[in-house]
Design a protein around this motif. Sequence first.
Motif, short mmCIF file in Angstrom:
data_model
loop_
_atom_site.label_atom_id
_atom_site.label_comp_id
_atom_site.label_asym_id
_atom_site.label_seq_id
_atom_site.Cartn_x
_atom_site.Cartn_y
_atom_site.Cartn_z
N SER A 23 8.79 8.01 -17.97
CA SER A 23 9.80 9.02 -17.66
C SER A 23 9.49 9.62 -16.29
CB SER A 23 9.85 10.10 -18.74
OG SER A 23 8.61 10.76 -18.83
N LEU A 24 10.54 10.16 -15.69
CA LEU A 24 10.42 10.77 -14.36
C LEU A 24 10.66 12.26 -14.48
CD1 LEU A 24 12.58 8.15 -12.43
CD2 LEU A 24 10.13 8.10 -12.89
N ASP A 25 9.82 13.04 -13.85
CA ASP A 25 9.95 14.49 -13.87
C ASP A 25 11.14 14.89 -13.00
OD1 ASP A 25 9.14 17.22 -14.37
OD2 ASP A 25 8.44 17.23 -12.29
N GLU A 26 12.21 15.30 -13.63
CA GLU A 26 13.44 15.62 -12.91
C GLU A 26 13.29 16.81 -11.98
OE1 GLU A 26 16.85 15.79 -15.48
OE2 GLU A 26 16.28 13.91 -16.47
N GLU A 27 12.38 17.73 -12.30
CA GLU A 27 12.19 18.91 -11.44
C GLU A 27 11.62 18.55 -10.09
OE1 GLU A 27 10.15 22.21 -13.22
OE2 GLU A 27 11.15 21.88 -15.14
N THR A 28 10.70 17.58 -10.05
CA THR A 28 10.05 17.24 -8.78
C THR A 28 10.65 16.01 -8.10
OG1 THR A 28 8.34 15.86 -9.81
CG2 THR A 28 7.87 18.23 -9.55
N ILE A 29 11.41 15.23 -8.85
CA ILE A 29 11.94 13.99 -8.28
C ILE A 29 13.41 14.13 -7.92
CG2 ILE A 29 12.44 11.56 -8.78
CD1 ILE A 29 9.75 11.62 -10.41
N GLY A 30 14.19 14.70 -8.79
CA GLY A 30 15.60 14.93 -8.50
C GLY A 30 16.43 13.65 -8.55
N ARG A 31 17.71 13.81 -8.31
CA ARG A 31 18.66 12.70 -8.32
C ARG A 31 18.61 11.98 -6.97
NH1 ARG A 31 19.72 10.92 -12.79
NH2 ARG A 31 21.61 9.98 -12.00
N ALA A 32 19.06 10.74 -6.99
CA ALA A 32 19.06 9.94 -5.77
C ALA A 32 20.39 9.18 -5.67
CB ALA A 32 17.89 8.97 -5.79
N THR A 33 20.50 8.38 -4.64
CA THR A 33 21.71 7.56 -4.48
C THR A 33 21.80 6.56 -5.62
OG1 THR A 33 20.61 5.84 -3.18
CG2 THR A 33 21.48 7.75 -1.96
N PRO A 34 22.98 6.03 -5.87
CA PRO A 34 23.12 5.03 -6.94
C PRO A 34 22.20 3.82 -6.74
CG PRO A 34 25.28 5.85 -6.30
CD PRO A 34 24.28 6.43 -5.33
N ASP A 35 22.02 3.37 -5.51
CA ASP A 35 21.12 2.23 -5.26
C ASP A 35 19.69 2.54 -5.65
OD1 ASP A 35 23.17 0.61 -4.33
OD2 ASP A 35 22.74 1.02 -2.20
N ILE A 36 19.22 3.72 -5.32
CA ILE A 36 17.85 4.11 -5.65
C ILE A 36 17.71 4.31 -7.16
CG2 ILE A 36 16.07 5.87 -5.35
CD1 ILE A 36 17.21 6.29 -2.50
N GLU A 37 18.71 4.94 -7.77
CA GLU A 37 18.69 5.11 -9.23
C GLU A 37 18.63 3.74 -9.90
OE1 GLU A 37 18.40 7.81 -11.16
OE2 GLU A 37 18.31 9.12 -9.42
N HIS A 38 19.36 2.78 -9.37
CA HIS A 38 19.35 1.42 -9.91
C HIS A 38 17.96 0.80 -9.78
CE1 HIS A 38 20.96 -2.45 -11.10
NE2 HIS A 38 20.40 -2.99 -10.03
N GLU A 39 17.33 0.97 -8.62
CA GLU A 39 15.97 0.44 -8.41
C GLU A 39 14.98 1.09 -9.39
OE1 GLU A 39 14.55 -1.95 -6.37
OE2 GLU A 39 16.63 -2.51 -5.98
N ARG A 40 15.11 2.38 -9.60
CA ARG A 40 14.25 3.08 -10.55
C ARG A 40 14.42 2.50 -11.95
NH1 ARG A 40 15.34 9.44 -8.94
NH2 ARG A 40 14.33 9.37 -6.91
N ALA A 41 15.67 2.33 -12.37
CA ALA A 41 15.94 1.83 -13.71
C ALA A 41 15.40 0.41 -13.90
CB ALA A 41 17.44 1.86 -13.99
N ILE A 42 15.58 -0.43 -12.90
CA ILE A 42 15.06 -1.80 -12.99
C ILE A 42 13.54 -1.80 -13.06
CG2 ILE A 42 14.77 -3.96 -11.70
CD1 ILE A 42 17.64 -3.55 -10.68
#
Length: 169
Positions: A23-42
């Motif tokens: 899991s990723l700490d949403e407080e310190t990492i935050g949201r990103a662009t769809p491409d980056i979110e996709h890379e994180r999920a993969i």
Amino acid sequence: MAGAADSGDTATERPTGRLVDISLDEETIGRATPDIEHERAIAIYDLIEENTFQPEGHTEGPYKLKLAIKDKRLILDIRQENEAEVVLHMLSLTPFRRVIKDYFLICESYFEAIKTATPSKIEAVDMGRRGLHNEGSRILQERLEGKVSVDFDTARRLFTLICALYWRG
């Protein structure tokens, strides 16, 4: 019946030195662009599917990992599957700074190249991208030495995730 006793339960069980949740700490990492979110999920999916992850001196896995970034440090909060605390490691991101910066630059070149470049140009840029990714993975393995044992494929997937976390979009 003798076969069941001879085969042992461990033949069908997955190894305990592995990650089962990230899991990723949403407080310190935050949201990103769809491409980056996709890379994180993969990266997370790939890590969970196949990994070798063994905190030094601890054999009571499998493990959960929560990642955060705070004060230019990567925080690895490692827990057992039942949420029992195992260890909290903080790694400076400074040793990764150059390779991540170069990796982002070459990734941008790669994405531009796939739009218009020749196949040989795309392949050359991709080879450079993979080389930088390998370098970052080796640095990560070195930084984790004595803390957490990971194989090279696990280090590669973790490095992908670190890049996606470091680049907040």
